[in-house]
Design a protein around this motif. Structure first.
Motif, PDB file in Angstrom:
ATOM      1  N   LEU A  12       0.992  -1.285   0.094  1.00 16.92           N
ATOM      2  CA  LEU A  12      -0.082  -0.035   0.039  1.00 16.92           C
ATOM      3  C   LEU A  12       0.749   1.249   0.015  1.00 16.92           C
ATOM      4  CD1 LEU A  12      -2.452  -1.303   2.756  1.00 16.92           C
ATOM      5  CD2 LEU A  12      -2.760  -1.062   0.182  1.00 16.92           C
ATOM      6  N   ASP A  13       0.301   2.202  -0.532  1.00 13.54           N
ATOM      7  CA  ASP A  13       0.940   3.665  -0.682  1.00 13.54           C
ATOM      8  C   ASP A  13       0.064   4.456   0.253  1.00 13.54           C
ATOM      9  OD1 ASP A  13       1.932   6.155  -1.207  1.00 13.54           O
ATOM     10  OD2 ASP A  13       2.142   5.807  -3.561  1.00 13.54           O
ATOM     11  N   ALA A  14       0.858   5.062   1.416  1.00 15.28           N
ATOM     12  CA  ALA A  14       0.073   6.085   2.065  1.00 15.28           C
ATOM     13  C   ALA A  14       0.518   7.438   1.851  1.00 15.28           C
ATOM     14  CB  ALA A  14       0.576   5.906   3.720  1.00 15.28           C
ATOM     15  N   VAL A  48       4.019   2.430   2.441  1.00 13.19           N
ATOM     16  CA  VAL A  48       5.020   3.402   2.342  1.00 13.19           C
ATOM     17  C   VAL A  48       4.417   4.671   1.825  1.00 13.19           C
ATOM     18  CG1 VAL A  48       6.929   3.690   0.641  1.00 13.19           C
ATOM     19  CG2 VAL A  48       6.409   1.409   0.999  1.00 13.19           C
ATOM     20  N   GLN A  49       4.990   5.664   2.661  1.00  8.34           N
ATOM     21  CA  GLN A  49       4.837   7.019   2.320  1.00  8.34           C
ATOM     22  C   GLN A  49       5.951   7.766   1.868  1.00  8.34           C
ATOM     23  OE1 GLN A  49       3.609   9.089   6.023  1.00  8.34           O
ATOM     24  NE2 GLN A  49       1.973  10.156   4.891  1.00  8.34           N
ATOM     25  N   LYS A  50       5.843   8.355   0.923  1.00  5.80           N
ATOM     26  CA  LYS A  50       6.971   9.302   0.244  1.00  5.80           C
ATOM     27  C   LYS A  50       7.058  10.430   0.896  1.00  5.80           C
ATOM     28  CE  LYS A  50       7.332   6.417  -3.096  1.00  5.80           C
ATOM     29  NZ  LYS A  50       8.257   5.083  -3.337  1.00  5.80           N
ATOM     30  N   ARG A  51       8.352  10.850   1.082  1.00  4.03           N
ATOM     31  CA  ARG A  51       8.603  12.053   1.935  1.00  4.03           C
ATOM     32  C   ARG A  51       9.081  13.042   1.066  1.00  4.03           C
ATOM     33  NH1 ARG A  51      11.521  10.404   7.724  1.00  4.03           N
ATOM     34  NH2 ARG A  51      10.506   8.337   7.889  1.00  4.03           N
ATOM     35  N   GLY A  52       8.904  13.202  -0.145  1.00  3.53           N
ATOM     36  CA  GLY A  52       9.247  14.190  -0.942  1.00  3.53           C
ATOM     37  C   GLY A  52      10.913  14.445  -1.231  1.00  3.53           C
ATOM     38  N   LEU A  53      11.215  15.587  -0.983  1.00  2.00           N
ATOM     39  CA  LEU A  53      12.789  15.834  -1.096  1.00  2.00           C
ATOM     40  C   LEU A  53      13.499  15.081  -0.092  1.00  2.00           C
ATOM     41  CD1 LEU A  53      12.664  19.711  -1.866  1.00  2.00           C
ATOM     42  CD2 LEU A  53      13.080  17.622  -3.430  1.00  2.00           C
ATOM     43  N   LYS A  62       7.550   4.285   6.758  1.00  2.00           N
ATOM     44  CA  LYS A  62       6.729   3.073   6.911  1.00  2.00           C
ATOM     45  C   LYS A  62       5.666   3.569   7.810  1.00  2.00           C
ATOM     46  CE  LYS A  62      10.064   0.351   4.973  1.00  2.00           C
ATOM     47  NZ  LYS A  62      10.580   1.060   3.971  1.00  2.00           N
ATOM     48  N   VAL A  63       4.450   2.972   7.268  1.00  2.00           N
ATOM     49  CA  VAL A  63       3.061   3.509   8.112  1.00  2.00           C
ATOM     50  C   VAL A  63       2.449   2.142   8.165  1.00  2.00           C
ATOM     51  CG1 VAL A  63       1.049   4.629   7.997  1.00  2.00           C
ATOM     52  CG2 VAL A  63       3.029   5.782   7.022  1.00  2.00           C
TER      53      VAL A  63
END
Length: 95
Positions: A12-14, A48-53, A62-63
């Motif tokens: 999953l993508d959070a 997984v949650q992308k954090r940008g820069l 990780k969520v």
């Protein structure tokens, strides 16, 4: 009971989804109509949650995703024979 070894895994993508909402999780699951009957889909317990820069420095966040939310999402999406054990949750495409 354990998930079959050949289960299709879904991570999953959070990043832009509320993974506490079964509807948001269900939207990320494959449509059972596009899979062969009897296919098992395993929904991983960590999104997984992308954090940008900061992603390059810190990596993805990780969520955790509650097992009850994942099972509810599988049911809402139309999977059958939904089961869970430990941190694993899975469902099967109806025959």
């Amino acid at each position: 009971m354990t998930a079959p070894a050949d289960a299709k895994r879904v991570r999953l993508d959070a990043t832009d989804a509320d993974v506490e909402d079964p509807a948001a999780v269900a939207a990320q699951l494959p449509d059972p109509a596009t899979l062969d009957a009897g296919t098992t889909v395993l929904v991983e317990g960590i999104a997984v949650q992308k954090r940008g820069l900061m992603q390059r420095v810190l990596g993805d966040k990780k969520v955790p995703v509650a097992r009850s939310v994942r099972c509810t999402a599988l049911l809402a999406r139309g999977y059958v024979e939904i089961a869970a054990e430990g941190d694993a949750a899975w469902g099967t495409v109806a025959a």
